[in-house]
Scaffold this active site. Structure first.
Site, PDB file in Angstrom:
ATOM      1  CB  SER A  22     -23.171  -0.647   6.934  1.00  0.00           C
ATOM      2  OG  SER A  22     -22.946  -1.463   7.757  1.00  0.00           O
ATOM      3  NE  ARG A  53     -12.730  -0.724   5.569  1.00  0.00           N
ATOM      4  CZ  ARG A  53     -12.567  -0.067   6.604  1.00  0.00           C
ATOM      5  NH1 ARG A  53     -11.728   1.494   6.035  1.00  0.00           N
ATOM      6  NH2 ARG A  53     -12.746   0.281   7.830  1.00  0.00           N
ATOM      7  CE1 TYR A  84     -19.638  -7.823   6.634  1.00  0.00           C
ATOM      8  CE2 TYR A  84     -20.063  -5.901   7.957  1.00  0.00           C
ATOM      9  CZ  TYR A  84     -19.558  -6.326   7.031  1.00  0.00           C
ATOM     10  OH  TYR A  84     -18.361  -5.666   6.545  1.00  0.00           O
ATOM     11  CD  GLN A 127     -23.339  -5.024   5.088  1.00  0.00           C
ATOM     12  OE1 GLN A 127     -23.148  -4.296   5.772  1.00  0.00           O
ATOM     13  NE2 GLN A 127     -22.009  -6.114   5.233  1.00  0.00           N
ATOM     14  CG  HIS A 169     -14.755  -5.452   2.866  1.00  0.00           C
ATOM     15  ND1 HIS A 169     -15.668  -5.986   3.390  1.00  0.00           N
ATOM     16  CD2 HIS A 169     -14.593  -4.067   4.123  1.00  0.00           C
ATOM     17  CE1 HIS A 169     -16.482  -5.902   4.671  1.00  0.00           C
ATOM     18  NE2 HIS A 169     -15.890  -4.185   4.740  1.00  0.00           N
ATOM     19  N   GLY A 189     -11.723   1.153  -5.232  1.00  0.00           N
ATOM     20  CA  GLY A 189     -10.956   2.494  -6.196  1.00  0.00           C
ATOM     21  C   GLY A 189     -11.197   2.576  -6.910  1.00  0.00           C
ATOM     22  CG  ASP A 211     -16.490  -2.128  -3.605  1.00  0.00           C
ATOM     23  OD1 ASP A 211     -16.002  -3.057  -3.630  1.00  0.00           O
ATOM     24  OD2 ASP A 211     -18.442  -2.657  -2.984  1.00  0.00           O
ATOM     25  N   GLY A 250     -17.165   4.171  -2.692  1.00  0.00           N
ATOM     26  CA  GLY A 250     -16.764   3.792  -1.125  1.00  0.00           C
ATOM     27  C   GLY A 250     -16.158   5.078   0.044  1.00  0.00           C
ATOM     28  NE  ARG A 251      -9.793   3.425   1.715  1.00  0.00           N
ATOM     29  CZ  ARG A 251     -10.361   2.165   1.699  1.00  0.00           C
ATOM     30  NH1 ARG A 251     -10.531   1.743   0.615  1.00  0.00           N
ATOM     31  NH2 ARG A 251      -9.879   1.547   2.628  1.00  0.00           N
TER      32      ARG A 251
HETATM   33  C1  FNR Z   1     -16.006  -0.831   4.680  1.00  0.00           C
HETATM   34  N1  FNR Z   1     -16.878  -1.253   3.455  1.00  0.00           N
HETATM   35  C2  FNR Z   1     -17.901  -2.258   4.274  1.00  0.00           C
HETATM   36  N2  FNR Z   1     -18.680  -3.153   3.310  1.00  0.00           N
HETATM   37  C3  FNR Z   1     -19.374  -4.121   3.201  1.00  0.00           C
HETATM   38  O1  FNR Z   1     -19.784  -4.503   3.189  1.00  0.00           O
HETATM   39  N3  FNR Z   1     -20.285  -3.663   5.639  1.00  0.00           N
HETATM   40  C4  FNR Z   1     -19.504  -2.566   6.060  1.00  0.00           C
HETATM   41  O2  FNR Z   1     -19.815  -1.937   7.223  1.00  0.00           O
HETATM   42  C5  FNR Z   1     -18.365  -1.457   5.680  1.00  0.00           C
HETATM   43  N4  FNR Z   1     -17.606  -0.734   6.299  1.00  0.00           N
HETATM   44  C6  FNR Z   1     -16.834   0.292   5.266  1.00  0.00           C
HETATM   45  C7  FNR Z   1     -16.158   1.170   6.439  1.00  0.00           C
HETATM   46  C8  FNR Z   1     -15.209   1.795   6.300  1.00  0.00           C
HETATM   47  C9  FNR Z   1     -14.546   3.374   6.710  1.00  0.00           C
HETATM   48  C10 FNR Z   1     -15.189   1.658   4.622  1.00  0.00           C
HETATM   49  C11 FNR Z   1     -13.664   2.985   4.121  1.00  0.00           C
HETATM   50  C12 FNR Z   1     -15.523   0.714   4.046  1.00  0.00           C
HETATM   51  C13 FNR Z   1     -16.476  -1.933   2.671  1.00  0.00           C
HETATM   52  C14 FNR Z   1     -17.170  -0.209   1.189  1.00  0.00           C
HETATM   53  O3  FNR Z   1     -18.471  -0.774   1.170  1.00  0.00           O
HETATM   54  C15 FNR Z   1     -16.326  -0.353   0.068  1.00  0.00           C
HETATM   55  O4  FNR Z   1     -16.284  -2.344  -0.170  1.00  0.00           O
HETATM   56  C16 FNR Z   1     -15.228  -0.708   0.068  1.00  0.00           C
HETATM   57  O5  FNR Z   1     -15.047   0.776   0.588  1.00  0.00           O
HETATM   58  C17 FNR Z   1     -14.779  -0.488  -1.283  1.00  0.00           C
HETATM   59  O6  FNR Z   1     -13.422   0.199  -1.175  1.00  0.00           O
HETATM   60  P1  FNR Z   1     -12.728   1.653  -2.189  1.00  0.00           P
HETATM   61  O7  FNR Z   1     -13.653   2.156  -3.456  1.00  0.00           O
HETATM   62  O8  FNR Z   1     -13.625   2.240  -0.680  1.00  0.00           O
HETATM   63  O9  FNR Z   1     -11.705   2.004  -1.943  1.00  0.00           O
END
Ligand code: FNR
Length: 419
Positions: free
Chosen positions: A130, A314, A171, A169, A311, A344, A342, A365-366
């Site tokens: 990230s 989130r 931003y 990744q 995300h 879920g 991603d 992710g999680r």
């Molecule tokens: C993220 N995600 C995320 N995505 C991204 O593009 N840059 C980031 O810095 C982060 N940081 C981040 C931190 C934490 C703690 C989590 C849980 C998620 C989103 C991540 O890449 C992904 O899209 C999601 O986690 C997918 O959803 P599930 O499967 O975790 O529910």
């Protein structure tokens, strides 16, 4: 009955003395890893991972969207040998999975980004660093190379031993020169793909973080002091490692989670993607909740892949579940664009559903972050091994012997559960 008599009837299992290994061995799915993580990690940190935006409706809907599908197995199909391998964005993967980006992963466990990348490399899978990581681009490239290919319960194939497949990744920051700097550092350090996240034009409204008063880096407050007392092991581990920071911005003024919102740029538009396409020679992936129209536009701009994502719920709560976008987006962009998904994925069967609907790979992710919190790098190994095993068993019981067959015949193999 005496112990001696009992021993004739049951074999005694050797006791695992290593606490982490014992804990992880007792985890049989991602929910087990989540439960262990919850027990061991201070509440504000666990909630940072587990929580989502506003009423957390999207995160629950994401999981449910994969689970609404029912399998229609084909029996007597000789599934003794199953080929789980897949070519995704030019890389041969032993199983169609990748590890997604997570900001500040080292706060979850000192193994952090490096441990997750090493585990990914052992399993032959790509790891995404990230922009907001607590391990820098240069450090990760070096650490992961040194640790790659070192034993473990690895799946054969994938990235060459010792050379993990690293993705970065991005931003798109308000300070565009800073963003350009990150992109060239990623290229210089051998990152093969750039994943541009487009759903974070402003910070998501994460209520658990607000209620917990989470700050990055963690600050001493009444909350923190209470959690030091209840989870001393976590704090000892944290304090034994280097200080936490947004490592990709080292050398710049320190920042906090409250200020992360200042990084993001609400004015980004399609010209930014065109600009990145002209700068970045590697694979370009756009990550966000793209519907068919946006996906077509991204494909026209020459992206190599689309990572359907909200995300993990989130950012915009109530965003459509990415699982529900797979089929319409595949139809819109055709077969030439790689489609990742991603948000879920908690089980290998979710990945089977994703592929049956037209995706090329699932991104975790999680699912791996719970593993990291439960047991560091070994916990990520456990998460990857469990999901891989579930993927294989689901394919076998479904009567398919290769990922290619799953992709080709997918729609005959699943049906939506009547509501
Ligand atoms: C993220 N995600 C995320 N995505 C991204 O593009 N840059 C980031 O810095 C982060 N940081 C981040 C931190 C934490 C703690 C989590 C849980 C998620 C989103 C991540 O890449 C992904 O899209 C999601 O986690 C997918 O959803 P599930 O499967 O975790 O529910």
């Amino acid at each position: 009955m005496r112990v001696q008599e009992m021993r004739k009837l049951v074999r005694l299992r050797a006791v695992e003395l290593d606490g982490t290994r014992r804990r992880l061995a007792a985890c049989h799915d991602v929910s087990d890893l989540r439960r262990v993580a919850k027990r061991r990690i201070p509440r504000p940190v666990f909630d940072y991972v587990d929580g989502a935006a506003d009423e957390e409706l999207a995160v629950a809907a994401n999981v449910a969207a994969f689970r609404q599908w029912r399998f229609l197995p084909r029996v007597l199909a000789d599934v003794d040998v199953v080929d789980m391998s897949a070519t995704v964005l030019g890389s041969a993967l032993p199983v169609p999975l990748a590890l997604g980006p997570a900001g500040y992963t080292r706060m979850l466990h000192p193994d952090g980004e490096s441990g997750a990348a090493r585990s990914a490399a052992r399993h032959g899978l790509p790891y995404t660093l990230s922009t907001m990581a607590a391990t820098g681009i240069e450090e990760l490239a070096a650490v992961a190379v040194a640790g790659g290919g070192s034993g473990g319960a690895a799946v054969a194939g994938g990235a060459a031993a010792g050379r993990p497949d690293l993705w970065f990744q991005l931003y798109i920051l308000k300070d565009r020169s800073q963003a350009r700097d990150l992109v060239s550092r990623a290229a210089d350090n051998g990152f093969g793909a750039l994943v541009v996240t487009v759903d974070t034009v402003v910070a998501g409204n994460r209520l658990r973080d607000q209620r917990n008063g989470l700050s990055i880096p963690p600050e001493l407050s009444l909350h923190t002091v209470a959690s030091v007392a209840s989870k001393p092991g976590y704090w000892l581990r944290l304090l034994s490692g280097p200080a936490l920071d947004y490592a990709n911005f080292a050398g710049r003024p320190p920042t906090t989670i409250r200020k992360t919102a200042d990084f993001f740029d609400a004015s980004i538009d399609w010209s930014d993607i065109a600009d990145l396409r002209s700068r970045w020679a590697g694979k370009l992936i756009i990550k966000g909740p793209l519907g068919p129209t946006d996906a077509r536009r991204a494909a026209e701009l020459g992206v190599d892949g689309i990572q359907l994502s909200n995300h993990g719920g989130r950012q915009l709560d109530r965003t459509v579940a990415p699982a529900d976008l797979i089929a319409p987006v595949r139809e819109a962009v055709g077969p030439s664009v790689a489609l990742l998904v991603d948000s879920g994925i908690r089980h290998g069967a979710d990945v089977v559903v994703a592929l049956a609907l037209g995706a090329d790979a699932g991104v975790l992710g999680r699912a791996y972050l719970y593993g990291l919190m439960a047991g560091g790098e070994a916990g990520v190994d456990r998460a990857l091994d469990l999901i891989t095993r579930q993927f294989r068993t689901t394919m076998q019981l479904l009567g398919v012997t290769s990922v290619a067959e799953l992709r080709k015949r997918g729609r005959e193999l699943i049906t939506r559960e009547p509501r």
